[in-house]
Design an enzyme around this catalytic site. Sequence first.
Site, PDB file in Angstrom:
ATOM      1  N   GLY A  26       0.779  -1.232   0.000  1.00  0.00           N
ATOM      2  CA  GLY A  26       0.000   0.000   0.000  1.00  0.00           C
ATOM      3  C   GLY A  26       0.809   1.279   0.000  1.00  0.00           C
ATOM      4  N   ASN A  85       1.476   3.046  -2.591  1.00  0.00           N
ATOM      5  CA  ASN A  85       0.754   3.984  -3.473  1.00  0.00           C
ATOM      6  C   ASN A  85      -0.479   4.545  -2.773  1.00  0.00           C
ATOM      7  OD1 ASN A  85       1.931   4.320  -6.303  1.00  0.00           O
ATOM      8  ND2 ASN A  85       2.151   2.121  -5.931  1.00  0.00           N
ATOM      9  N   ARG A 111     -15.205 -14.890  -8.553  1.00  0.00           N
ATOM     10  CA  ARG A 111     -15.067 -13.473  -8.885  1.00  0.00           C
ATOM     11  C   ARG A 111     -16.433 -12.785  -8.846  1.00  0.00           C
ATOM     12  NH1 ARG A 111     -12.083 -11.469 -14.291  1.00  0.00           N
ATOM     13  NH2 ARG A 111     -13.960 -12.150 -15.345  1.00  0.00           N
ATOM     14  N   ILE A 166      -8.128  -9.417 -11.311  1.00  0.00           N
ATOM     15  CA  ILE A 166      -8.588  -8.829 -12.575  1.00  0.00           C
ATOM     16  C   ILE A 166     -10.101  -8.651 -12.503  1.00  0.00           C
ATOM     17  CG2 ILE A 166      -8.773  -9.193 -15.073  1.00  0.00           C
ATOM     18  CD1 ILE A 166      -5.985  -9.934 -15.133  1.00  0.00           C
ATOM     19  N   LEU A 167     -10.571  -7.466 -12.870  1.00  0.00           N
ATOM     20  CA  LEU A 167     -12.009  -7.172 -12.803  1.00  0.00           C
ATOM     21  C   LEU A 167     -12.689  -7.624 -14.090  1.00  0.00           C
ATOM     22  CD1 LEU A 167     -11.460  -3.636 -11.289  1.00  0.00           C
ATOM     23  CD2 LEU A 167     -12.532  -5.561 -10.078  1.00  0.00           C
ATOM     24  N   ASN A 182      -5.547   2.865 -12.979  1.00  0.00           N
ATOM     25  CA  ASN A 182      -4.586   1.865 -12.505  1.00  0.00           C
ATOM     26  C   ASN A 182      -3.172   2.424 -12.647  1.00  0.00           C
ATOM     27  OD1 ASN A 182      -3.649  -0.776 -11.672  1.00  0.00           O
ATOM     28  ND2 ASN A 182      -3.031  -1.104 -13.800  1.00  0.00           N
ATOM     29  N   HIS A 228       0.696   1.280 -13.305  1.00  0.00           N
ATOM     30  CA  HIS A 228       1.497   0.154 -13.770  1.00  0.00           C
ATOM     31  C   HIS A 228       2.974   0.573 -13.793  1.00  0.00           C
ATOM     32  CE1 HIS A 228       2.404  -3.579 -15.783  1.00  0.00           C
ATOM     33  NE2 HIS A 228       3.213  -2.888 -16.562  1.00  0.00           N
ATOM     34  N   ASP A 267      -4.045  -3.706 -18.701  1.00  0.00           N
ATOM     35  CA  ASP A 267      -3.125  -2.590 -18.994  1.00  0.00           C
ATOM     36  C   ASP A 267      -3.394  -1.964 -20.364  1.00  0.00           C
ATOM     37  OD1 ASP A 267      -1.824  -2.971 -16.535  1.00  0.00           O
ATOM     38  OD2 ASP A 267      -0.489  -4.467 -17.399  1.00  0.00           O
ATOM     39  N   GLU A 320       5.834   6.491  -9.663  1.00  0.00           N
ATOM     40  CA  GLU A 320       4.498   6.075  -9.210  1.00  0.00           C
ATOM     41  C   GLU A 320       3.885   7.010  -8.170  1.00  0.00           C
ATOM     42  OE1 GLU A 320       4.023   1.890  -8.238  1.00  0.00           O
ATOM     43  OE2 GLU A 320       5.796   1.417  -9.398  1.00  0.00           O
TER      44      GLU A 320
HETATM   45  C1  GRF Z   1       3.304  -1.035  -7.550  1.00  0.00           C
HETATM   46  O1  GRF Z   1       4.535  -1.287  -8.147  1.00  0.00           O
HETATM   47  C2  GRF Z   1       2.279  -0.764  -8.622  1.00  0.00           C
HETATM   48  O2  GRF Z   1       2.794  -0.135  -9.741  1.00  0.00           O
HETATM   49  C3  GRF Z   1       1.829  -2.133  -8.974  1.00  0.00           C
HETATM   50  O3  GRF Z   1       1.836  -2.841  -7.752  1.00  0.00           O
HETATM   51  C4  GRF Z   1       2.752  -2.246  -6.843  1.00  0.00           C
HETATM   52  C5  GRF Z   1       1.987  -1.921  -5.594  1.00  0.00           C
HETATM   53  O4  GRF Z   1       2.754  -1.506  -4.525  1.00  0.00           O
HETATM   54  N1  GRF Z   1       0.588  -2.088  -9.693  1.00  0.00           N
HETATM   55  P1  GRF Z   1       2.079  -0.886  -3.244  1.00  0.00           P
HETATM   56  O5  GRF Z   1       1.111  -1.924  -2.661  1.00  0.00           O
HETATM   57  O6  GRF Z   1       1.360   0.381  -3.620  1.00  0.00           O
HETATM   58  O7  GRF Z   1       3.204  -0.610  -2.288  1.00  0.00           O
END
Ligand code: GRF
Length: 203
Positions: free
Chosen positions: A16, A18, A70, A97-98, A112, A114, A155, A185
């Site tokens: 987490g 991000n 799902r 995956i949704l 999202n 990536h 993606d 990110e």
């Molecule tokens: C990140 O590298 C993001 O780009 C990818 O999964 C990772 C998540 O990391 N989709 P975090 O849980 O936010 O630390």
Amino acid sequence: MTDRKADIAVFVSGGGTNLQALIDAQETGIITSGRIRLVISSRSDAYALERARKAGIDACAISAKELGSRQAVEEQINNKLEEYSIDMIVLAGYLSILSEDFTRRWDHRILNIHPSLIPSFCGRGYYGLRVHEEALKKGVKVTGATVHFVNEIPDGGEIVMQRAVEVMEGDTPEILQRRVMEQAEWIILPLSVEKTAAALIGK
Ligand code: GRF
């Protein structure tokens, strides 16, 4: 100026960081057009859930392992999204995956992040460290991160923002992953969320 904010749900599966960048961006005023109302994790042991609780954000786990399918997961997700009147969703390290049905209903309202410059090193199977391993194997000198809208192609949705990051001599997948997070990110995800939320509330 409008006082209305877009109500945001963040979907997570892991550490987490991000999500943390989004929480911090709310506090520092980078995100002003939306607020995180809800965090949903695909795993009950994700540290991201702890981060949400520490920030006073409602959080829950909805896991396919526990629910069996799902469809059952998405039914529960839909109930939660309705309960919180969610306007947009951010996938921040969400590993499930949704369904096409789900992404269609949320067209241009799911973001999202990536960890590569799409269209390189993306699509089914490209997640976590694997993305950086492949980038190093190929010998690219520049990689980065991409924020995109989510559609039925993994993606494959419209790109919202990208930022490039240099690959350095001696990089391991772990070192590169960390640099991509810090330099790309954690910066472009909050900026993209603000941009999308502002557009949703008509700012
Ligand atoms: C990140 O590298 C993001 O780009 C990818 O999964 C990772 C998540 O990391 N989709 P975090 O849980 O936010 O630390």
